[in-house]
Scaffold this motif. Structure first.
Motif, PDB file in Angstrom:
ATOM      1  N   SER A 294      19.898  88.049  38.050  1.00  0.00           N
ATOM      2  CA  SER A 294      19.204  87.369  39.141  1.00  0.00           C
ATOM      3  C   SER A 294      20.075  87.441  40.368  1.00  0.00           C
ATOM      4  O   SER A 294      21.289  87.574  40.266  1.00  0.00           O
ATOM      5  N   HIS A 295      19.480  87.343  41.534  1.00  0.00           N
ATOM      6  CA  HIS A 295      20.233  87.364  42.788  1.00  0.00           C
ATOM      7  C   HIS A 295      21.267  88.483  42.809  1.00  0.00           C
ATOM      8  O   HIS A 295      22.405  88.295  43.212  1.00  0.00           O
TER       9      HIS A 295
ATOM     10  N   LYS B  45      31.043  68.640  43.547  1.00  0.00           N
ATOM     11  CA  LYS B  45      31.410  69.754  44.415  1.00  0.00           C
ATOM     12  C   LYS B  45      31.671  70.978  43.541  1.00  0.00           C
ATOM     13  O   LYS B  45      32.201  70.852  42.433  1.00  0.00           O
ATOM     14  N   GLU B  46      31.331  72.140  44.056  1.00  0.00           N
ATOM     15  CA  GLU B  46      31.489  73.359  43.257  1.00  0.00           C
ATOM     16  C   GLU B  46      32.942  73.571  42.830  1.00  0.00           C
ATOM     17  O   GLU B  46      33.215  73.976  41.705  1.00  0.00           O
ATOM     18  N   ALA B  47      33.876  73.280  43.733  1.00  0.00           N
ATOM     19  CA  ALA B  47      35.288  73.482  43.402  1.00  0.00           C
ATOM     20  C   ALA B  47      35.676  72.653  42.182  1.00  0.00           C
ATOM     21  O   ALA B  47      36.368  73.121  41.280  1.00  0.00           O
ATOM     22  N   THR B  48      35.175  71.415  42.168  1.00  0.00           N
ATOM     23  CA  THR B  48      35.468  70.526  41.044  1.00  0.00           C
ATOM     24  C   THR B  48      34.823  71.049  39.764  1.00  0.00           C
ATOM     25  O   THR B  48      35.446  71.095  38.706  1.00  0.00           O
TER      26      THR B  48
ATOM     27  N   LYS C 249      22.887  71.177  40.139  1.00  0.00           N
ATOM     28  CA  LYS C 249      21.570  70.670  40.530  1.00  0.00           C
ATOM     29  C   LYS C 249      21.131  69.549  39.593  1.00  0.00           C
ATOM     30  O   LYS C 249      20.604  68.534  40.007  1.00  0.00           O
TER      31      LYS C 249
ATOM     32  N   TYR D 170      33.985  74.077  38.914  1.00  0.00           N
ATOM     33  CA  TYR D 170      34.614  75.260  38.333  1.00  0.00           C
ATOM     34  C   TYR D 170      35.994  74.971  37.772  1.00  0.00           C
ATOM     35  O   TYR D 170      36.427  75.617  36.812  1.00  0.00           O
TER      36      TYR D 170
ATOM     37  N   LYS E  57      24.609  89.429  37.225  1.00  0.00           N
ATOM     38  CA  LYS E  57      24.346  88.725  35.973  1.00  0.00           C
ATOM     39  C   LYS E  57      24.846  87.301  36.084  1.00  0.00           C
ATOM     40  O   LYS E  57      25.925  87.070  36.580  1.00  0.00           O
ATOM     41  N   ARG E  58      24.035  86.382  35.585  1.00  0.00           N
ATOM     42  CA  ARG E  58      24.459  84.985  35.597  1.00  0.00           C
ATOM     43  C   ARG E  58      25.397  84.711  34.443  1.00  0.00           C
ATOM     44  O   ARG E  58      25.202  85.196  33.341  1.00  0.00           O
ATOM     45  N   ARG E  59      26.401  83.875  34.725  1.00  0.00           N
ATOM     46  CA  ARG E  59      27.333  83.507  33.671  1.00  0.00           C
ATOM     47  C   ARG E  59      26.909  82.147  33.108  1.00  0.00           C
ATOM     48  O   ARG E  59      26.916  81.147  33.816  1.00  0.00           O
TER      49      ARG E  59
ATOM     50  N   GLN F  95      28.004  84.007  43.353  1.00  0.00           N
ATOM     51  CA  GLN F  95      26.601  84.094  42.975  1.00  0.00           C
ATOM     52  C   GLN F  95      25.890  82.747  43.064  1.00  0.00           C
ATOM     53  O   GLN F  95      24.789  82.637  43.603  1.00  0.00           O
ATOM     54  N   ASN F  96      26.584  81.714  42.546  1.00  0.00           N
ATOM     55  CA  ASN F  96      25.972  80.390  42.573  1.00  0.00           C
ATOM     56  C   ASN F  96      25.821  79.850  43.987  1.00  0.00           C
ATOM     57  O   ASN F  96      24.827  79.215  44.305  1.00  0.00           O
TER      58      ASN F  96
ATOM     59  N   ASP G  98      37.315  71.050  47.512  1.00  0.00           N
ATOM     60  CA  ASP G  98      38.729  71.370  47.655  1.00  0.00           C
ATOM     61  C   ASP G  98      39.171  72.389  46.594  1.00  0.00           C
ATOM     62  O   ASP G  98      39.105  72.123  45.409  1.00  0.00           O
TER      63      ASP G  98
ATOM     64  N   ASP H  95      41.714  71.850  43.285  1.00  0.00           N
ATOM     65  CA  ASP H  95      41.343  71.535  41.902  1.00  0.00           C
ATOM     66  C   ASP H  95      41.415  72.781  41.022  1.00  0.00           C
ATOM     67  O   ASP H  95      41.949  72.750  39.917  1.00  0.00           O
ATOM     68  N   ILE H  96      40.869  73.870  41.560  1.00  0.00           N
ATOM     69  CA  ILE H  96      40.833  75.115  40.787  1.00  0.00           C
ATOM     70  C   ILE H  96      42.242  75.691  40.669  1.00  0.00           C
ATOM     71  O   ILE H  96      42.638  76.149  39.604  1.00  0.00           O
TER      72      ILE H  96
ATOM     73  N   TYR I 137      27.195  78.973  30.329  1.00  0.00           N
ATOM     74  CA  TYR I 137      28.190  78.247  29.539  1.00  0.00           C
ATOM     75  C   TYR I 137      27.528  77.631  28.324  1.00  0.00           C
ATOM     76  O   TYR I 137      26.393  77.160  28.392  1.00  0.00           O
TER      77      TYR I 137
ATOM     78  N   TYR J  73      23.931  77.685  33.588  1.00  0.00           N
ATOM     79  CA  TYR J  73      24.875  78.313  34.509  1.00  0.00           C
ATOM     80  C   TYR J  73      25.294  77.312  35.577  1.00  0.00           C
ATOM     81  O   TYR J  73      24.693  76.244  35.704  1.00  0.00           O
ATOM     82  N   GLY J  74      26.346  77.671  36.310  1.00  0.00           N
ATOM     83  CA  GLY J  74      26.999  76.726  37.207  1.00  0.00           C
ATOM     84  C   GLY J  74      26.073  75.969  38.151  1.00  0.00           C
ATOM     85  O   GLY J  74      26.052  74.733  38.156  1.00  0.00           O
ATOM     86  N   TYR J  75      25.296  76.705  38.918  1.00  0.00           N
ATOM     87  CA  TYR J  75      24.456  76.065  39.928  1.00  0.00           C
ATOM     88  C   TYR J  75      23.423  75.147  39.284  1.00  0.00           C
ATOM     89  O   TYR J  75      23.109  74.076  39.811  1.00  0.00           O
TER      90      TYR J  75
ATOM     91  N   GLU K 190      30.247  71.829  51.417  1.00  0.00           N
ATOM     92  CA  GLU K 190      30.056  71.090  50.165  1.00  0.00           C
ATOM     93  C   GLU K 190      30.822  71.689  48.982  1.00  0.00           C
ATOM     94  O   GLU K 190      30.837  71.104  47.914  1.00  0.00           O
ATOM     95  N   PHE K 191      31.419  72.843  49.214  1.00  0.00           N
ATOM     96  CA  PHE K 191      32.143  73.489  48.104  1.00  0.00           C
ATOM     97  C   PHE K 191      33.285  72.614  47.610  1.00  0.00           C
ATOM     98  O   PHE K 191      33.559  72.544  46.412  1.00  0.00           O
TER      99      PHE K 191
ATOM    100  N   ASP L 265      31.233  84.432  39.757  1.00  0.00           N
ATOM    101  CA  ASP L 265      30.342  83.355  39.362  1.00  0.00           C
ATOM    102  C   ASP L 265      30.087  82.405  40.532  1.00  0.00           C
ATOM    103  O   ASP L 265      28.950  82.051  40.828  1.00  0.00           O
TER     104      ASP L 265
END
Lengths: 108, 136
Positions: A69-70, A44-47, A31, A49, A73-75, B30-31, B59, B62-63, A77, A25-27, B56-57, B27
């Protein structure tokens, strides 16, 4: 941290590699990238996703909902057959590029 | 955790609503929340953790770019598809016209009536032609 614009061109491959190894999953992926590079490169998260969206549209990866979790539901990939083939091609291409660039970067 | 949710929603404001967008927002929220709790576990206080996570998220552009390039799975923008429709309409109307002309000349050569159905059929390729012109 290194200049990331060169790495940016290879993000698709980096992420495909991690998903190839196991569904994630993403996080977890962000990590893992920091961990493996010893924090020399952080995504970076934006990048991240944006890459997911692109890879999914090109049908190189797909997603599904996994364990809870949290509070949700976790997504997860998952790489597709096409994704695996694409990654292998990218690796071969990279070997080629590396050799070419090395001709000019080494021995000075 | 409210601010993470609010922040992500605000970032996604400009992106047109779609199922893809909703899934991605869930998503991401949550993350990011998981990241915040990890940071708090490492000893940061909540506000610090949330701020760090938001900074830290990165820009959102991009999305946005990824969403902008392909809103529909099969875009009708493709002019090639339309020239295909046009070709089909020309062939179709041509064959129908030929059939009427044949029936007319074979069964009732004294009365020229085939022009009436041909006029009716002519709307098909004409409509396609102008759509094709518009899409080009």
């Amino acid at each position: 941290m290194v200049r990331s614009d060169i790495i940016r061109g290879h993000l698709d491959a980096i992420i495909l590699r991690l998903i190839y190894e196991k569904d994630q999953y993403g996080y977890e992926i962000s990590k893992e990238i920091s961990l493996r590079t010893n924090d020399r490169f952080q995504i970076k998260e934006a990048t991240l996703y944006a890459v997911f969206q692109r890879l999914e549209r090109r049908e190189l990866i797909e997603s599904y909902f996994g364990d809870i979790s949290h509070g949700g539901k976790r997504r997860y990939y998952k790489i597709t057959k096409l994704g695996k083939a694409y990654f292998k091609e990218t690796v071969e291409e990279w070997q080629e590029i590396k050799e070419i660039i090395n001709i000019f970067m080494e021995g000075m | 955790m409210r601010t993470i949710k609010a922040h992500v929603k605000e970032l996604f404001n400009d992106i047109p609503a779609s199922e893809q967008k909703e899934l991605m927002m869930q998503d991401i929220i949550q993350n990011l929340e998981e990241k915040v709790s990890d940071l708090m576990f490492d000893g940061k206080d909540e506000e610090d953790a949330i701020n760090k996570t938001i900074v830290e998220f990165g820009d959102i552009e991009d999305i946005k770019k990824e969403f902008g390039t392909n809103p529909k799975p099969f875009p009708l923008k493709n002019p090639k598809r339309f020239s295909l429709h046009l070709g089909f309409s020309l062939w179709g109307s041509g064959l129908i016209t030929a059939l009427f002309v044949f029936i007319n000349l074979y069964y009732s050569p004294d009365v020229i009536w085939f022009v009436y159905p041909v006029f009716a059929v002519a709307w098909w390729p004409l409509a396609m032609f102008y759509r094709w012109l518009g899409k080009k």
